[in-house]
Design a protein around this motif. Sequence first.
Motif, short mmCIF file in Angstrom:
data_model
loop_
_atom_site.label_atom_id
_atom_site.label_comp_id
_atom_site.label_asym_id
_atom_site.label_seq_id
_atom_site.Cartn_x
_atom_site.Cartn_y
_atom_site.Cartn_z
N SER A 22 27.84 42.57 22.25
CA SER A 22 26.73 43.23 22.94
C SER A 22 26.18 44.34 22.05
O SER A 22 26.90 44.93 21.25
N ASP A 23 24.89 44.62 22.21
CA ASP A 23 24.32 45.71 21.43
C ASP A 23 24.72 47.05 22.03
O ASP A 23 25.00 47.17 23.23
N THR A 24 24.75 48.06 21.20
CA THR A 24 25.14 49.40 21.65
C THR A 24 23.93 50.32 21.78
O THR A 24 24.09 51.52 21.99
N GLU A 25 22.75 49.76 21.67
CA GLU A 25 21.52 50.53 21.79
C GLU A 25 20.68 49.98 22.93
O GLU A 25 20.74 48.79 23.26
N GLU A 465 29.27 59.83 28.61
CA GLU A 465 29.22 59.41 27.21
C GLU A 465 29.32 60.62 26.28
O GLU A 465 28.86 61.72 26.62
N THR A 489 31.06 53.21 23.14
CA THR A 489 31.57 51.85 22.95
C THR A 489 32.88 51.58 23.68
O THR A 489 33.35 50.44 23.69
N ARG A 491 35.51 50.44 26.20
CA ARG A 491 35.39 49.42 27.23
C ARG A 491 35.86 49.89 28.60
O ARG A 491 35.58 49.26 29.62
N ARG A 495 30.79 51.49 33.57
CA ARG A 495 29.42 51.58 33.09
C ARG A 495 28.39 51.17 34.15
O ARG A 495 28.62 50.30 34.98
N PRO A 513 21.91 50.17 27.03
CA PRO A 513 22.80 49.40 26.15
C PRO A 513 23.77 48.49 26.89
O PRO A 513 24.10 48.71 28.06
N PHE A 514 24.21 47.47 26.19
CA PHE A 514 25.30 46.57 26.58
C PHE A 514 24.93 45.52 27.64
O PHE A 514 25.72 44.63 27.90
#
Length: 522
Positions: A22-25, A465, A489, A491, A495, A513-514
């Motif tokens: 998954s993207d983090t942005e 975060e 990031t 887990r 979220r 993100p994600f």
Amino acid sequence: MDPKTWAADEVRRYLSDGIDASDTEGASGTGKRAMVLGSTGPFAQLAGRRALEAGGSAVDAVIATSLAQIALAAGSWVSYAGVFVLVHCQAGRTDSLSAGFATFAEEDDPASIPRAPEPSGRTALVPGFMAGVAAAHERFGVLPWPDLFQPAIHVAEQGFPVGLVRERQFAMRADVLPESFRAKRGELFRQPELAETLRGVAAEGADWMYRGPWAREFVDVVRAAGGKATLSDLDTYEPVWSEPLRVRFHGHEVHTGSKSLVQALRAAEGVGDPLTDPQALYELIGISRQSTRPGSHSDFVLAVDAEGNVAAACHSINTSLWGCTGLFAGGVSIPDAASFQQQVLAGLGPGQHVPFPANPAIVLRGGRPVLASSSIGAGLHCATLQCLHAVLGLGVPVDEVVRRPLFHGPDYLAGDTVNTPLEDRIKGKRVGSTWQQALARARESGVPQEQAWDAVMAAIPQVIEDRFDPEVVRRTEELGQRLSVRPITERTIPRGFWGGIGIGDRLTGGRTPFSGGRIEGI
């Protein structure tokens, strides 16, 4: 709408996008005439875009996307036997649709329904998803019903490539999944039995699932595992249309089916920017705690069509990956959502809907829609509150909001509610037991029931975060709010994932993100 007629390279690219990580942005995009945006499954958003390009309505795009999302998830975090909720706006009029789970008439002792990870057919409930999308299509659909199923049928029949994430999920649930779910990275995963079910529903409508062959198989499968489903339970199921709840917020009118969101926005009027003001961060966290309870959901879809109609939806299996029963009917995963809602079910009568605390919303200003919003995840209410507050209260554009740092759920939750809770269950841990036991202790110590939740929450940190200014974090803790600062990031973050479409001279879509989806503007 048949992917066989689309460019083969495009189909392959969208099916492969994001399968390994998954993207983090956050992600954003724009459109001139129409847009569809969703969590997970880029190919599903391609299906929604194709529906809009074919002249379909916002609801057509939501349905095509949702159907494809479930096939791409292999019924893991969303299911055709799951639930569906929608807010819709057309010509300034808004409508709300709830298609939540319903209770079985013969289930007369909900308190004794086994808890996960003990498998039992009694953990099943009457599904609402397919009845919900059928009701939405009947009222607001433009394209033929069978056409909307073509992308999902293609995924089920032709398969999708397995990536590292999906291989890991298959391995985690190897104890309950059929042998056909043993696919490895690089292989195509096909679902032929599901494809036949989808063809039946496409041809015969939702009756195929509620009064036809699938209904009979569902009842047989659930009863064979000890459940109390009957054909009458499915035959009498009805989704519920209603007027959305409304709340004024910074000159806007927010329309939603969520009482929690209404309460939170009322309390957040006038709160400052939590990225720079410790008092604002302290207040927003407090508001989120007062107006929310444990829960999470699994995929969202937003769409605006060329006529200006707007749809905001959320759908869910309402359990972790596939649940713990391993029950399937016609290739459709059967959720075990009753395994953790015994107390709620005890207060409901036969056939009544189980509360579904998702919070899709459409925002109007001067009678015109200006924003569509939806969210998923353990911290969905936290994410929605922060993002709507930033867009409507602080004037931050959608494409910037999705890149701002967020606080997420309280630290009693176990990660992202899809993977982490499952890992805990495999290790023998009881998901949610921390807050459940703390709540019981508070009541045993004489705390009045109406104050017990606040007493529990006061001792539990809020996950935040590490992208926040450390000085803001420090001063917020000095105000009395405990925080658990974690890398974005990590887990174990409970979220929240949010998506929004800003509606003006241009359409601007974004997602946090994600969540893995695409923004498709035309």
